[in-house]
Design a protein around this motif. Structure first.
Motif, mmCIF file in Angstrom:
data_model
loop_
_atom_site.group_PDB
_atom_site.id
_atom_site.type_symbol
_atom_site.label_atom_id
_atom_site.label_comp_id
_atom_site.label_asym_id
_atom_site.label_seq_id
_atom_site.Cartn_x
_atom_site.Cartn_y
_atom_site.Cartn_z
ATOM 1 N N TYR A 223 -43.653 46.987 17.461
ATOM 2 C CA TYR A 223 -42.500 47.864 17.645
ATOM 3 C C TYR A 223 -42.531 48.615 18.974
ATOM 4 C CZ TYR A 223 -40.930 47.329 12.814
ATOM 5 O OH TYR A 223 -40.465 46.818 11.629
ATOM 6 N N GLY A 224 -43.687 48.659 19.613
ATOM 7 C CA GLY A 224 -43.793 49.429 20.841
ATOM 8 C C GLY A 224 -43.949 50.907 20.543
ATOM 9 N N THR A 225 -43.741 51.728 21.564
ATOM 10 C CA THR A 225 -43.940 53.164 21.429
ATOM 11 C C THR A 225 -42.787 53.813 20.675
ATOM 12 O OG1 THR A 225 -45.177 53.218 23.504
ATOM 13 C CG2 THR A 225 -44.346 55.317 22.675
ATOM 14 N N GLY A 226 -43.122 54.620 19.683
ATOM 15 C CA GLY A 226 -42.131 55.348 18.911
ATOM 16 C C GLY A 226 -42.406 56.831 18.949
ATOM 17 N N TYR A 227 -41.543 57.591 18.292
ATOM 18 C CA TYR A 227 -41.732 59.038 18.267
ATOM 19 C C TYR A 227 -41.010 59.653 17.078
ATOM 20 C CZ TYR A 227 -36.959 59.364 20.123
ATOM 21 O OH TYR A 227 -35.606 59.246 20.285
ATOM 22 N N PHE A 228 -41.433 60.856 16.758
ATOM 23 C CA PHE A 228 -40.744 61.722 15.794
ATOM 24 C C PHE A 228 -40.732 63.114 16.395
ATOM 25 C CE2 PHE A 228 -40.981 65.022 12.567
ATOM 26 C CZ PHE A 228 -39.880 64.731 11.786
ATOM 27 N N ILE A 229 -39.583 63.776 16.368
ATOM 28 C CA ILE A 229 -39.484 65.138 16.882
ATOM 29 C C ILE A 229 -38.759 66.010 15.873
ATOM 30 C CG2 ILE A 229 -37.361 64.627 18.186
ATOM 31 C CD1 ILE A 229 -38.331 66.690 20.281
ATOM 32 N N LEU A 230 -39.271 67.214 15.693
ATOM 33 C CA LEU A 230 -38.659 68.255 14.869
ATOM 34 C C LEU A 230 -38.440 69.453 15.772
ATOM 35 C CD1 LEU A 230 -37.906 69.711 12.186
ATOM 36 C CD2 LEU A 230 -40.355 70.193 11.894
ATOM 37 N N ASP A 231 -37.188 69.855 15.922
ATOM 38 C CA ASP A 231 -36.886 70.938 16.863
ATOM 39 C C ASP A 231 -35.751 71.805 16.334
ATOM 40 O OD1 ASP A 231 -34.452 69.555 17.411
ATOM 41 O OD2 ASP A 231 -35.429 68.370 18.971
ATOM 42 N N GLY A 232 -35.237 72.667 17.201
ATOM 43 C CA GLY A 232 -34.199 73.600 16.813
ATOM 44 C C GLY A 232 -32.876 72.967 16.450
ATOM 45 N N GLU A 233 -32.723 71.672 16.687
ATOM 46 C CA GLU A 233 -31.500 70.962 16.323
ATOM 47 C C GLU A 233 -31.698 70.008 15.147
ATOM 48 O OE1 GLU A 233 -29.799 69.099 19.753
ATOM 49 O OE2 GLU A 233 -29.259 71.014 20.683
ATOM 50 N N GLY A 234 -32.913 69.914 14.635
ATOM 51 C CA GLY A 234 -33.172 69.024 13.509
ATOM 52 C C GLY A 234 -34.274 68.032 13.818
ATOM 53 N N THR A 235 -34.071 66.767 13.441
ATOM 54 C CA THR A 235 -35.082 65.735 13.641
ATOM 55 C C THR A 235 -34.474 64.511 14.323
ATOM 56 O OG1 THR A 235 -34.652 64.780 11.448
ATOM 57 C CG2 THR A 235 -36.413 66.430 11.607
ATOM 58 N N GLN A 236 -35.332 63.737 14.969
ATOM 59 C CA GLN A 236 -34.929 62.472 15.568
ATOM 60 C C GLN A 236 -36.156 61.584 15.618
ATOM 61 O OE1 GLN A 236 -32.258 62.518 19.063
ATOM 62 N NE2 GLN A 236 -33.718 61.176 20.090
ATOM 63 N N TRP A 237 -35.964 60.278 15.466
ATOM 64 C CA TRP A 237 -37.085 59.358 15.520
ATOM 65 C C TRP A 237 -36.642 58.007 16.048
ATOM 66 C CZ3 TRP A 237 -35.008 61.381 11.035
ATOM 67 C CH2 TRP A 237 -34.293 60.502 10.218
ATOM 68 N N GLU A 238 -37.609 57.205 16.469
ATOM 69 C CA GLU A 238 -37.329 55.880 17.022
ATOM 70 C C GLU A 238 -38.567 55.017 16.867
ATOM 71 O OE1 GLU A 238 -34.985 53.100 18.152
ATOM 72 O OE2 GLU A 238 -34.183 55.128 18.426
ATOM 73 N N ASN A 239 -38.354 53.714 16.617
ATOM 74 C CA ASN A 239 -39.441 52.737 16.513
ATOM 75 C C ASN A 239 -40.491 53.148 15.484
ATOM 76 O OD1 ASN A 239 -38.274 51.048 18.378
ATOM 77 N ND2 ASN A 239 -39.568 51.702 20.081
ATOM 78 N N THR A 240 -40.029 53.563 14.316
ATOM 79 C CA THR A 240 -40.940 53.979 13.263
ATOM 80 C C THR A 240 -41.248 52.865 12.265
ATOM 81 O OG1 THR A 240 -39.091 54.751 11.908
ATOM 82 C CG2 THR A 240 -40.110 56.356 13.380
ATOM 83 N N GLY A 241 -40.526 51.746 12.354
ATOM 84 C CA GLY A 241 -40.627 50.719 11.334
ATOM 85 C C GLY A 241 -39.579 50.954 10.256
ATOM 86 N N VAL A 242 -39.233 49.911 9.531
ATOM 87 C CA VAL A 242 -38.119 49.969 8.585
ATOM 88 C C VAL A 242 -38.372 50.949 7.452
ATOM 89 C CG1 VAL A 242 -36.759 48.642 6.932
ATOM 90 C CG2 VAL A 242 -37.392 47.617 9.129
ATOM 91 N N GLN A 243 -39.526 50.861 6.808
ATOM 92 C CA GLN A 243 -39.783 51.676 5.619
ATOM 93 C C GLN A 243 -39.898 53.160 5.949
ATOM 94 O OE1 GLN A 243 -39.501 50.521 2.529
ATOM 95 N NE2 GLN A 243 -38.991 48.580 3.519
ATOM 96 N N LEU A 244 -40.569 53.479 7.026
ATOM 97 C CA LEU A 244 -40.671 54.886 7.403
ATOM 98 C C LEU A 244 -39.311 55.447 7.796
ATOM 99 C CD1 LEU A 244 -42.083 57.509 8.003
ATOM 100 C CD2 LEU A 244 -42.881 56.547 10.180
#
Length: 275
Positions: free
Chosen positions: A176-197
């Protein structure tokens, strides 16, 4: 008799887990509290896919000098960062290793701030890859190297608006390559986490997501206030430790809440009797 000290914060807010090559390669620490004493329990694996030797050695030094862990990060390429301080807030210090020269100034600058978020993603094997870094300091100053453009744009927007960045995790799942998860003042965002996650993050429940840990083999853990969710492949030793902590923290918190309630009722009764 003084008023009992309440136990604040959910179990999930007191947990930090990092996964390495697989769900059986990990480091975790738990900030425990029985209302009278606060302490930190932790554990980690020693195989090659887990936390680097230098990090493990430094954590032992942190505990030996009466400190506890305040910040920690590592990846499977050997990069690591850890901070520690004493219970009274003194003795704060930070250490790191395995990093490239371009990351050292970022990490050195981050040690000047009490509030920080540090994350690494391992080398993905492409030519000229120098690794991915994210360093967020307490004032929301930041430095990013090699991260996804969408993530960089979000961090920049959050920083300019003066909002908080509470959690930022970089990872690299094979395929999947490099992914991320962020939790901040606007909520959450993620990328390249895999289908199930990705499904879990999107549809796993209405209770807040507090943190995410992802291994290179794609196994994962999602931390929520009063529960965690683990994929297949996560070590049973790790899940047992998390289950124990969630259960015992709830028991301690409930027990202490009753003690506080009984104390307050007794004081009120005594005041009324004096009238």
């Amino acid at each position: 008799m003084s008023r009992p000290r309440p136990i604040t914060g959910s179990a999930g807010s007191r947990i930090r887990v990092i996964l390495g090559e697989t769900g059986s390669d990990y480091l975790y620490y738990l900030n425990e509290d029985n209302g009278n004493t606060e302490w930190q329990s932790s554990n980690w694996t020693t195989e090659s896919g887990g936390p680097p030797y230098g990090l493990r050695k430094q954590i032992n030094n942190i505990y030996a000098k009466g400190r506890h862990i305040t910040d920690v990060a590592f990846d499977t390429s050997g990069r690591w960062f850890v901070g520690g301080e004493k219970r009274d807030g003194t003795g704060a210090h930070f250490w790191w290793g395995g990093t490239d020269s371009d990351a050292d100034p970022l990490l050195r600058a981050s040690t000047k701030s009490h509030r920080r978020v540090v994350s690494f993603a391992p080398l993905d094997g492409y030519r000229n890859d120098t690794g991915k870094y994210a360093v967020i300091t307490g004032s929301n100053d930041y430095a990013l190297i090699g991260v996804d453009k969408a993530l960089a744009n979000r961090v920049d927007r959050i920083q300019r608006k003066g909002k908080s960045i509470d959690v930022l995790r970089l990872f690299a799942i094979h395929g999947y390559g490099t992914g991320y998860f962020i939790l901040d003042g606007e909520g959450t965002q993620w990328e390249n986490t895999g289908v199930q996650l990705s499904k879990e993050l999107k549809n796993g429940g209405k209770d807040p997501i507090l943190d995410v840990a992802v291994a290179r083999d794609g196994s994962w853990i999602v931390i929520r206030p009063n529960r965690y969710i683990a994929s297949r492949g996560i070590s049973s030793t790790l899940t047992a430790a998390l289950s124990r902590f969630y259960r015992e923290h709830q028991e301690r918190q409930t027990g202490r809440a009753w003690e506080v309630k009984a104390h307050d009722a007794r004081i009120l009764r005594e005041l009324r009797e004096r009238e």
